[in-house]
Design a protein around this motif. Structure first.
Motif, PDB file in Angstrom:
ATOM      1  N   ASP A   1       2.311   1.739  -3.431  1.00 59.47           N
ATOM      2  CA  ASP A   1       1.289   2.264  -4.345  1.00 59.47           C
ATOM      3  C   ASP A   1       1.042   3.754  -4.124  1.00 59.47           C
ATOM      4  OD1 ASP A   1       1.007  -0.225  -5.460  1.00 59.47           O
ATOM      5  OD2 ASP A   1      -0.835  -0.722  -4.376  1.00 59.47           O
ATOM      6  N   LYS A   2       0.970   4.155  -2.864  1.00 55.40           N
ATOM      7  CA  LYS A   2       0.725   5.570  -2.548  1.00 55.40           C
ATOM      8  C   LYS A   2       1.876   6.452  -3.025  1.00 55.40           C
ATOM      9  CE  LYS A   2      -2.345   4.981   1.398  1.00 55.40           C
ATOM     10  NZ  LYS A   2      -2.527   5.167   2.840  1.00 55.40           N
ATOM     11  N   LYS A   3       3.113   5.998  -2.797  1.00 49.68           N
ATOM     12  CA  LYS A   3       4.259   6.796  -3.224  1.00 49.68           C
ATOM     13  C   LYS A   3       4.362   6.857  -4.746  1.00 49.68           C
ATOM     14  CE  LYS A   3       7.214   6.661   0.816  1.00 49.68           C
ATOM     15  NZ  LYS A   3       8.579   6.526   1.294  1.00 49.68           N
TER      16      LYS A   3
ATOM     17  N   VAL B   1       0.840  -1.209   0.000  1.00 43.96           N
ATOM     18  CA  VAL B   1       0.000   0.000   0.000  1.00 43.96           C
ATOM     19  C   VAL B   1       0.870   1.254   0.000  1.00 43.96           C
ATOM     20  CG1 VAL B   1      -1.639   1.333   1.405  1.00 43.96           C
ATOM     21  CG2 VAL B   1      -2.005  -1.109   1.041  1.00 43.96           C
ATOM     22  N   LEU B   2       1.918   1.259   0.815  1.00 43.06           N
ATOM     23  CA  LEU B   2       2.829   2.402   0.848  1.00 43.06           C
ATOM     24  C   LEU B   2       3.499   2.613  -0.501  1.00 43.06           C
ATOM     25  CD1 LEU B   2       4.248   4.621   2.497  1.00 43.06           C
ATOM     26  CD2 LEU B   2       5.968   2.907   3.126  1.00 43.06           C
TER      27      LEU B   2
ATOM     28  N   GLU C   1       1.834   6.670  -6.848  1.00 39.08           N
ATOM     29  CA  GLU C   1       0.759   7.571  -7.284  1.00 39.08           C
ATOM     30  C   GLU C   1       1.137   9.027  -7.028  1.00 39.08           C
ATOM     31  OE1 GLU C   1      -3.939   8.511  -6.325  1.00 39.08           O
ATOM     32  OE2 GLU C   1      -3.078   6.597  -5.698  1.00 39.08           O
ATOM     33  N   ALA C   2       1.712   9.303  -5.858  1.00 38.33           N
ATOM     34  CA  ALA C   2       2.124  10.670  -5.539  1.00 38.33           C
ATOM     35  C   ALA C   2       3.210  11.149  -6.497  1.00 38.33           C
ATOM     36  CB  ALA C   2       2.619  10.744  -4.094  1.00 38.33           C
TER      37      ALA C   2
END
Length: 99
Positions: A49-51, A46-47, A53-54
């Motif tokens: 994926d978030k990074k 999840v981390l 995307e950011a």
């Protein structure tokens, strides 16, 4: 008796009989360890994926951090899959044993 093997002090080791645990407690402990490990793998994914995307949205510009996070997630997932395969192989081997 105080024994030292390779710098390890064994005087703190308890009697083997005091270390016994019930099968139910062992199963619960194993289940908790397994649940925590899978949760850790999920958190890393999840981390990552978030990074990613950011980075794509331009919110962060540290590509190195994103790539390191992605590699950590990938390696952790690969290790988890290998452990799963080994556990399945061990289970199948036990099922083939004749009693």
């Amino acid at each position: 008796m105080n024994l030292a093997i390779n710098g390890i002090n064994t005087s703190a080791v308890k009697d083997v009989n005091t270390l016994k645990t019930s099968p139910g407690k062992a199963q619960a402990s194993f289940a908790n360890v397994l649940k925590n490990a899978i949760s850790n793998v999920n958190d890393l994914q999840v981390l990552s994926d978030k990074k990613t995307e950011a980075l794509a949205l331009g919110k962060i510009d540290d590509l190195h951090d994103v790539m390191i996070t992605a590699q950590k997630a990938s390696i952790t997932l690969q290790a988890t899959v290998e452990v799963q395969r080994k556990a399945i192989d061990a289970y199948n081997e036990i099922m083939r044993m004749q009693v």
